[in-house]
Design a protein around this motif. Structure first.
Motif, PDB file in Angstrom:
ATOM      1  N   SER A   1      11.673  10.380  -3.921  1.00  0.00           N
ATOM      2  CA  SER A   1      11.188   9.122  -3.350  1.00  0.00           C
ATOM      3  C   SER A   1      10.015   8.571  -4.156  1.00  0.00           C
ATOM      4  CB  SER A   1      10.780   9.318  -1.884  1.00  0.00           C
ATOM      5  OG  SER A   1       9.668  10.202  -1.781  1.00  0.00           O
ATOM      6  N   ASN A   2       9.174   9.455  -4.692  1.00  0.00           N
ATOM      7  CA  ASN A   2       8.071   8.997  -5.542  1.00  0.00           C
ATOM      8  C   ASN A   2       8.604   8.435  -6.861  1.00  0.00           C
ATOM      9  OD1 ASN A   2       6.218   9.789  -3.615  1.00  0.00           O
ATOM     10  ND2 ASN A   2       5.735  11.742  -4.612  1.00  0.00           N
ATOM     11  N   TRP A   3       9.661   9.038  -7.370  1.00  0.00           N
ATOM     12  CA  TRP A   3      10.274   8.525  -8.597  1.00  0.00           C
ATOM     13  C   TRP A   3      10.884   7.142  -8.358  1.00  0.00           C
ATOM     14  CZ3 TRP A   3      10.835   8.049 -13.513  1.00  0.00           C
ATOM     15  CH2 TRP A   3      12.042   7.603 -14.086  1.00  0.00           C
ATOM     16  N   ARG A   4      11.494   6.959  -7.197  1.00  0.00           N
ATOM     17  CA  ARG A   4      12.038   5.639  -6.875  1.00  0.00           C
ATOM     18  C   ARG A   4      10.925   4.602  -6.780  1.00  0.00           C
ATOM     19  NH1 ARG A   4      15.938   8.556  -3.614  1.00  0.00           N
ATOM     20  NH2 ARG A   4      14.540   8.434  -1.819  1.00  0.00           N
ATOM     21  N   ALA A   5       9.783   5.022  -6.258  1.00  0.00           N
ATOM     22  CA  ALA A   5       8.642   4.107  -6.193  1.00  0.00           C
ATOM     23  C   ALA A   5       8.162   3.761  -7.608  1.00  0.00           C
ATOM     24  CB  ALA A   5       7.505   4.742  -5.388  1.00  0.00           C
ATOM     25  N   TYR A   6       8.119   4.740  -8.468  1.00  0.00           N
ATOM     26  CA  TYR A   6       7.722   4.506  -9.867  1.00  0.00           C
ATOM     27  C   TYR A   6       8.677   3.512 -10.524  1.00  0.00           C
ATOM     28  CZ  TYR A   6       6.375   5.780 -14.689  1.00  0.00           C
ATOM     29  OH  TYR A   6       5.950   5.761 -16.003  1.00  0.00           O
ATOM     30  N   THR A   7       9.955   3.696 -10.285  1.00  0.00           N
ATOM     31  CA  THR A   7      10.968   2.793 -10.836  1.00  0.00           C
ATOM     32  C   THR A   7      10.811   1.378 -10.286  1.00  0.00           C
ATOM     33  OG1 THR A   7      12.512   4.649 -11.016  1.00  0.00           O
ATOM     34  CG2 THR A   7      13.446   2.448 -11.149  1.00  0.00           C
ATOM     35  N   THR A   8      10.590   1.284  -8.987  1.00  0.00           N
ATOM     36  CA  THR A   8      10.440  -0.019  -8.349  1.00  0.00           C
ATOM     37  C   THR A   8       9.234  -0.767  -8.893  1.00  0.00           C
ATOM     38  OG1 THR A   8      11.465   0.808  -6.317  1.00  0.00           O
ATOM     39  CG2 THR A   8      10.126  -1.196  -6.141  1.00  0.00           C
TER      40      THR A   8
ATOM     41  N   SER B   1       0.814  -1.218   0.000  1.00  0.00           N
ATOM     42  CA  SER B   1       0.000   0.000   0.000  1.00  0.00           C
ATOM     43  C   SER B   1       0.849   1.270   0.000  1.00  0.00           C
ATOM     44  CB  SER B   1      -0.945   0.000   1.198  1.00  0.00           C
ATOM     45  OG  SER B   1      -0.212  -0.102   2.412  1.00  0.00           O
ATOM     46  N   ASP B   2       1.948   1.272   0.773  1.00  0.00           N
ATOM     47  CA  ASP B   2       2.777   2.481   0.810  1.00  0.00           C
ATOM     48  C   ASP B   2       3.482   2.707  -0.521  1.00  0.00           C
ATOM     49  OD1 ASP B   2       4.259   0.171   1.191  1.00  0.00           O
ATOM     50  OD2 ASP B   2       5.797   1.172   2.413  1.00  0.00           O
ATOM     51  N   LEU B   3       3.923   1.616  -1.178  1.00  0.00           N
ATOM     52  CA  LEU B   3       4.555   1.734  -2.490  1.00  0.00           C
ATOM     53  C   LEU B   3       3.538   2.171  -3.532  1.00  0.00           C
ATOM     54  CD1 LEU B   3       7.107   1.257  -4.252  1.00  0.00           C
ATOM     55  CD2 LEU B   3       6.294  -1.096  -4.581  1.00  0.00           C
ATOM     56  N   LEU B   4       2.336   1.606  -3.481  1.00  0.00           N
ATOM     57  CA  LEU B   4       1.274   1.980  -4.420  1.00  0.00           C
ATOM     58  C   LEU B   4       0.917   3.453  -4.287  1.00  0.00           C
ATOM     59  CD1 LEU B   4      -0.940   1.212  -6.463  1.00  0.00           C
ATOM     60  CD2 LEU B   4      -2.390   0.591  -4.521  1.00  0.00           C
ATOM     61  N   ASP B   5       0.867   3.941  -3.061  1.00  0.00           N
ATOM     62  CA  ASP B   5       0.501   5.343  -2.841  1.00  0.00           C
ATOM     63  C   ASP B   5       1.538   6.282  -3.453  1.00  0.00           C
ATOM     64  OD1 ASP B   5      -1.241   7.362  -1.407  1.00  0.00           O
ATOM     65  OD2 ASP B   5       0.700   7.800  -0.480  1.00  0.00           O
ATOM     66  N   LYS B   6       2.819   5.985  -3.251  1.00  0.00           N
ATOM     67  CA  LYS B   6       3.869   6.838  -3.807  1.00  0.00           C
ATOM     68  C   LYS B   6       3.914   6.745  -5.335  1.00  0.00           C
ATOM     69  CE  LYS B   6       7.150   6.997   0.072  1.00  0.00           C
ATOM     70  NZ  LYS B   6       7.442   8.441   0.014  1.00  0.00           N
ATOM     71  N   TYR B   7       3.758   5.524  -5.832  1.00  0.00           N
ATOM     72  CA  TYR B   7       3.820   5.295  -7.288  1.00  0.00           C
ATOM     73  C   TYR B   7       2.627   5.910  -8.015  1.00  0.00           C
ATOM     74  CZ  TYR B   7       2.195   2.423 -11.257  1.00  0.00           C
ATOM     75  OH  TYR B   7       1.662   1.991 -12.435  1.00  0.00           O
ATOM     76  N   TYR B   8       1.415   5.551  -7.570  1.00  0.00           N
ATOM     77  CA  TYR B   8       0.227   5.960  -8.331  1.00  0.00           C
ATOM     78  C   TYR B   8      -0.217   7.380  -7.977  1.00  0.00           C
ATOM     79  CZ  TYR B   8      -4.351   5.906 -10.506  1.00  0.00           C
ATOM     80  OH  TYR B   8      -5.441   6.228 -11.278  1.00  0.00           O
ATOM     81  N   HIS B   9      -0.498   7.587  -6.704  1.00  0.00           N
ATOM     82  CA  HIS B   9      -0.998   8.911  -6.306  1.00  0.00           C
ATOM     83  C   HIS B   9       0.117   9.947  -6.293  1.00  0.00           C
ATOM     84  CE1 HIS B   9      -4.930   7.273  -5.334  1.00  0.00           C
ATOM     85  NE2 HIS B   9      -4.333   6.309  -4.631  1.00  0.00           N
ATOM     86  N   GLY B  10       1.281   9.562  -5.761  1.00  0.00           N
ATOM     87  CA  GLY B  10       2.357  10.539  -5.635  1.00  0.00           C
ATOM     88  C   GLY B  10       2.978  10.934  -6.953  1.00  0.00           C
TER      89      GLY B  10
END
Length: 871
Positions: free
Chosen positions: A172-179, A136-145
Motif C-alpha cells: 500500500s505504501n508502494w501504491r502511494a509512492y506510485t500515485t 495527508s493520508d497519501l503523504l504519510d504513506k508516500y513520504y514517511h511510510g
C-alpha cells in the motif's frame, strides 16, 4: 486504477503523433521581437505570419518547493517567501542568463482544498512554482511510510531486519509512492513544452516519475540527480520493486550521482538485473538501452558562495561570533553539524571524544565538542532510539570529564539552527568532525572551509591580524560523498573509534602551517566547484544527451512502470513481405547472405543442429537458378560441412570468411591472407588463464581463430573478465597480424583482414566476373556485431557504380541500433520471411491456390502499410 488511466500506460505509436498534443500545453516563455502582435488562436504571430521565438524552460522537480510558507495570524492569509537555503533555488545560478526556471514540488504547509486553486495561481504568477497538493493520508504513506522508513535505510545500506532498522515492504505504501509520482507528472504536463523544455528531477522521492513522463512524451528532455547514496547490487536487489525503479532511471537521458562509487553500484545493478553493459566514450559513461544512450554524470554538488559570503559580512554574524568566542574562551572548539538520524554517527563521534579525554588528561577542560543537531526529517522509533542513545552517551562523558564552573566536554545545540548561527559556530571552530556512517554528500565541510577563510567583519570579531594565517581542519568519514573531493582532510572509518580518536588528537596538535596548507587546498577547490558550477555542468551534459532526439524515431513499448521507448534511425523499419516479395520476383540475379546463430537458430537453443524443416527451406531457395544462397558464419568449417551436407547447392563461409565453399561438391577455399598462425601460442595460455578463473567460460579453437565464450558464466563477472581479457590480448598481440574483438558474450582473436564484410565484397565481385553482371537483388540478414561488418560493407558500396545494386535488403534481427536499414523481430520471423521468398520462387501449391486472391498483411508497429499484394 480506472480503465481510462491504463490508456496512458501503453504506447504503440510513434512519438511524432504526440507533437500535436504538445502545441496545446500552457505556452512557453517567449522573447518578444519588434513588430509582433498576438492573434486570437493558440500561437503568437507578427503581421507577416512570423512566430514568437521560444525559449526553453528548465523545470526543476523536487519533493518540496524551495519556499517557506506561513499563515498570517491577523489576515488569515498565506504568506510565502523563497527558501534561500534550498539547493533547488540556488542551482538556477548555473543556468544561462534569463533562463526561465519553473519549480514543481510539494508545499510544506497544510493548504485547505478550497484554497488550493488560488494558492496555485498565486505561486505560479509570483514564484514560478507549481505545487502538488497531497492529501495527508497519501503523504504519510508516500513520504514517511515508503521514502523515509523503507527506501532511505536501504539506500544507506541498512536492511529492515527489525522495526528499529526501518519498515518492511508494504504494497500500500508502494501504491502511494506510485500515485504521488503520477501526480507530479500531471503537474509537470501543465507547464511543459515537450519539444523545448528540460526537466531536472531530484532525489529518491521521484525515481519512477521519469517513466510517467517518457510514456506521455517520448522525446522529453529528462534528467535525474540522486542526492542519496546508491547501494551495492547485493543490497539493492532485495527491493521487490527493483526493476520498476531501475527502469525509471533508464527512462531519463542523464542520471547524476555525487561519486563514482554510487554510479558504479547503479551500473552494476543494471548489468546484473537487466543485462545491460556500459561503456565510456571520450570521458562520458553511457548505457545503451533499446537504442537510446542513457548518460551517467558523476559530479559532487557545491555550495552557494554568495549566501555564505553575505552572512560572513553581516554585523549580526560578527556579534554572534563575539558572544561564542567569549562563551568558549580558553577552549578549543571542535564542531559537529548533523541531522538527527541513525546514519550520522553521532554516538560514535561522542565515544571517540570520550576516549580522547580518557587518553589525554591534559586536554580535559580545554577541548569542547559542540554538536548541532538539525531536527529529524521523519518521526519514528529509530529517531527516538538515536536521540536517547546520544543523550545517554553525552551525559556519561559530561559527568565523567565535566568540571565545576560549567565546563562540559560535549555541548548540545538543538535545532532548528539558522544558517547565520551555524556560520558563527564555523568561525570559532578549530576543527569540524563529519562522522556519518553513510551519507549522500554532506556540505558541512564546504561551508566550514569557506567561513574559515574569513571576512573583515569576522576577522575583527575573532581578533585576527594581517599576519594570522587562515586554517581549518576537517575530519571526514570515508563513507560520505564529499570525502573524495577533500584530499586534505583526515579521512576516518567512523566505526573505528581508535582511528577517530587519533584524528581528533592530530587536529589538536597539528601545526598552524599544516592547517593552513590543508585549508588553502580545500578552499581553492570549493570556490571553483560551487553550486553554479555543478548546475551548469549538469545542464550542459543534459543538453548534450538530448541533442539527437529529433534525429531518431521513438516507439513506446510496455505497460505501466515497465514502459520504455525504443529509439531507431528514422529510416530503420520492419522488413515486410509486401516490400521484399515484389522486388524478389522482378529480379533475376539474387544473392542471399544468412548468418546462422541468432539469425536462423535461436541463441538459447542447446542443440544447434539445423532442423529438417530448415534444411528443406534452404534447398527450396537454392533450387532457384536465379539465387546464390550463402551461410556466412563465425563457426568452423567442420560443423558447417556436417550440418549442411544435405544442401548440395548451398554456399558456406566459415570463420567469418577465412574459409569459403561454393557448394557441397567444391572444395574449401582459404583466404589469400598469409597463413601465419603462430600467434596462437601466445593467445592460448592467456585465454586458458581466464577460462580457469571464470567459472562457466570455455575456449573454442578454430583453424584460423580462437574464441573465449562466457555466456554461461555470471553475467557481471563474465563481462568484467571479457574487458580484462580484451585488454590483455591486445597488449600481448600488439605486433601480431591479428585483431582482437569483443562480441556477444565472446572475445575473439582472428587474422587481420578477415571479416564478414570482406565476404560480401568477394561474393559480389565473383558473381560479376563469372556471370558477367552484378547481382540485382541482395538480402543480408544477421544479428550481432560481426554481421554489422556485412551491413557496413553494403552501405559503403551500395552507391558505387562498380558494385551498386538495384534492390538491397540489409536486415538485423531485433529492434536495436544497427547499420542495417531493416529489422525482423526474431529468428522465427526470419524463417517466415524466407518461407515467403521460397514460395515466390518455387511455384508451390500454396502459391497457386493464393494466386487469384489478395492477401492483406497487418501493419507491423506502424512501419508497413495495410495493403494487398498479388503473389
Amino acid at each position: 486504477m480506472s480503465p481510462e488511466s491504463w490508456k496512458d500506460q501503453l504506447s504503440l505509436v510513434s512519438s511524432d503523433d504526440y507533437r500535436i498534443m504538445g502545441r496545446h500545453r500552457i505556452p512557453n516563455a517567449v522573447t518578444k521581437l519588434s513588430g509582433l502582435e498576438t492573434d486570437d488562436g493558440d500561437g503568437i504571430i507578427d503581421s507577416s505570419g512570423g512566430a514568437w521565438v521560444s525559449k526553453p524552460k528548465r523545470i526543476v522537480v523536487s519533493n518540496q518547493l524551495p519556499l517557506r510558507a506561513h499563515r498570517d495570524i491577523s489576515s488569515n492569509k498565506w504568506c510565502f517567501e523563497f527558501d534561500n537555503d534550498s539547493l533547488y533555488l540556488q542551482l538556477k545560478d548555473g543556468f544561462p542568463p534569463e533562463t526561465e526556471v519553473v519549480y514543481v514540488g510539494s508545499l510544506n504547509a497544510d493548504v485547505l482544498p478550497s484554497e488550493q486553486e488560488d494558492v496555485s495561481q498565486f505561486l505560479l504568477e509570483n514564484f514560478q512554482c507549481v505545487p502538488t497538493f497531497l492529501p495527508s493520508d497519501l503523504l504519510d504513506k508516500y513520504y514517511h511510510g515508503f521514502c523515509k522508513h523503507y527506501l532511505w535505510p536501504i539506500f544507506h545500506y541498512l536492511l529492515p531486519m527489525t522495526q528499529a532498522q526501518g519498515s518492511l515492504f508494504d504494497r500500500s505504501n508502494w501504491r502511494a509512492y506510485t500515485t504521488v509520482n503520477k501526480i507530479f507528472a500531471d503537474k509537470i504536463f501543465e507547464v511543459l513544452n515537450p519539444d523545448d523544455d528540460y526537466v531536472w528531477i531530484h532525489d529518491y522521492h521521484l525515481m519512477i516519475l521519469p517513466t510517467f513522463l517518457r510514456n506521455r512524451f517520448h522525446r522529453i528532455k529528462l534528467g535525474i540527480f540522486l542526492h542519496s547514496p546508491f547501494p551495492s547490487s547485493e543490497i539493492y536487489r532485495t527491493l521487490p520493486v527493483r526493476d520498476e525503479i531501475l527502469k525509471g532511471f533508464l527512462n531519463c537521458d542523464l542520471v547524476g550521482f555525487h561519486t563514482f562509487d554510487y554510479a558504479r553500484h547503479f551500473l552494476s545493478c543494471c548489468s546484473r538485473m537487466l543485462g545491460l553493459d556500459y561503456e565510456s566514450k571520450r570521458g562520458y559513461i553511457g548505457l545503451e538501452y533499446f537504442g537510446r544512450t542513457v548518460s551517467i554524470k558523476i559530479l559532487p554538488v557545491g555550495i552557494h558562495m554568495g549566501q555564505i559570503e553575505t552572512i560572513k559580512a553581516s554585523e549580526e554574524t560578527a556579534e554572534k561570533v563575539k558572544g561564542l568566542r567569549e562563551r568558549f574562551k580558553g577552549n578549543t572548539v571542535m564542531l559537529g553539524v548533523d541531522d538527527l538520524d541513525m546514519f550520522k554517527g553521532i554516538s560514535l563521534k561522542f565515544w571517540a571524544m570520550g576516549q580522547l579525554l580518557e587518553q589525554n588528561e591534559e586536554l580535559r577542560g580545554k577541548v569542547v565538542l559542540v554538536q548541532i543537531t538539525n531536527p529529524a526529517r521523519s518521526s519514528g522509533k529509530d529517531v527516538q532510539d538515536v536521540e536517547k542513545q546520544i543523550n545517554l552517551i553525552a551525559d556519561e562523558i559530561n559527568s565523567k570529564f565535566g568540571r565545576p564552573g560549567g565546563y562540559k566536554p560535549i555541548v548540545f545545540v538543538n535545532g532548528p539552527v539558522s544558517t547565520l548561527d551555524k556560520v558563527a559556530y564555523y568561525a570559532i571552530s578549530e576543527c569540524v568532525v563529519v562522522n556519518a556512517v553513510r551519507d549522500g554528500m554532506n556540505l558541512v565541510p564546504y561551508k566550514y572551509t569557506v567561513t574559515r577563510q574569513g571576512s573583515p567583519a569576522l576577522d575583527a570579531a575573532l581578533g585576527f591580524g594581517e599576519d594570522d594565517v587562515r586554517k581549518s581542519v576537517i575530519i571526514v568519514s570515508e563513507f560520505i560523498g564529499c570525502s573524495p573531493s577533500l584530499s586534505g582532510a583526515i579521512r576516518v572509518n567512523p566505526w573505528n573509534i581508535d582511528a577517530v580518536t587519533d584524528a581528533m588528537s592530530s587536529a589538536m596538535t597539528m601545526s598552524d602551517k599544516e592547517k593552513n596548507l590543508r585549508h588553502q587546498k580545500h578552499h581553492k577547490y570549493i570556490i571553483s566547484h560551487n553550486v553554479a558550477y555543478w548546475a551548469r555542468s549538469y545542464d550542459q551534459d543534459l543538453q548534450r544527451a538530448c541533442k539527437d532526439h529529433f534525429n531518431k524515431r521513438f516507439w513506446g513499448v510496455g505497460f505501466g512502470l515497465f514502459f520504455k521507448v525504443v529509439a531507431l534511425d528514422p529510416n530503420f523499419r520492419k522488413l515486410c513481405v509486401e516490400t521484399i516479395v515484389p522486388a524478389y520476383r522482378r529480379t533475376s540475379s539474387r544473392l542471399i547472405l544468412l548468418d546462422y546463430d541468432g539469425t536462423m537458430m535461436d541463441q538459447d537453443t542447446l542443440d544447434k543442429k539445423p532442423s529438417d524443416g530448415l534444411i528443406s527451406l534452404l534447398n527450396r531457395l537454392c533450387d532457384d537458378p536465379n539465387n546464390l544462397v550463402f551461410i556466412v558464419s563465425g563457426r568452423g568449417k567442420d560443423p558447417l560441412s556436417k550440418w549442411f551436407d544435405s544442401c548440395p547447392k548451398l554456399g558456406l563461409s566459415a570463420e567469418h570468411g577465412y574459409f569459403t565453399r561454393w557448394n557441397s561438391s567444391s572444395s574449401w577455399e582459404t583466404s589469400e591472407l598469409p597463413a601465419d598462425l603462430s600467434w596462437k601460442t601466445i593467445a592460448k595460455p592467456v585465454m586458458n588463464h581466464y577460462m580457469e578463473a571464470t567459472d562457466g567460460s570455455f575456449i573454442e579453437e578454430k583453424e584460423s581463430a580462437m574464441v573465449w565464450h562466457h555466456h554461461e558464466a555470471d553475467h557481471s563477472f563474465g563481462s568484467w573478465q571479457a574487458k580484462e581479457l580484451l585488454d590483455h590480448l591486445e597488449s600481448v598481440l600488439t605486433n601480431e597480424p591479428v585483431v582482437v574483438k569483443r562480441g556477444q558474450h565472446i572475445v575473439e582473436v582472428k587474422p587481420q583482414g578477415v571479416s564478414k564484410g570482406k565476404v560480401v565484397e568477394h561474393l559480389i565481385a565473383t558473381m560479376r566476373n563469372t556471370k558477367g553482371k552484378k547481382p540485382d537483388f541482395l538480402l543480408c540478414i544477421g544479428d550481432d556485431r560481426s554481421d554489422e561488418d556485412m551491413f557496413d560493407s553494403i552501405v559503403k558500396h551500395q552507391d558505387v557504380s562498380s558494385i551498386g545494386l538495384a534492390e538491397v535488403f540489409a536486415c538485423t534481427v531485433g529492434q536495436k541500433p544497427s547499420k542495417a536499414k531493416y529489422y525482423l523481430d526474431e529468428t522465427s520471423s526470419v524463417i517466415t520471411m524466407l518461407e515467403w521468398l521460397a514460395s515466390a520462387s518455387d511455384g508451390s501449391k500454396h502459391e497457386q491456390q493464393q494466386k487469384q486472391s489478395k492477401i492483406t498483411f497487418q501493419q507491423p508497429m506502424g512501419q508497413c502499410r495495410n495493403e494487398s499484394i498479388d503473389l
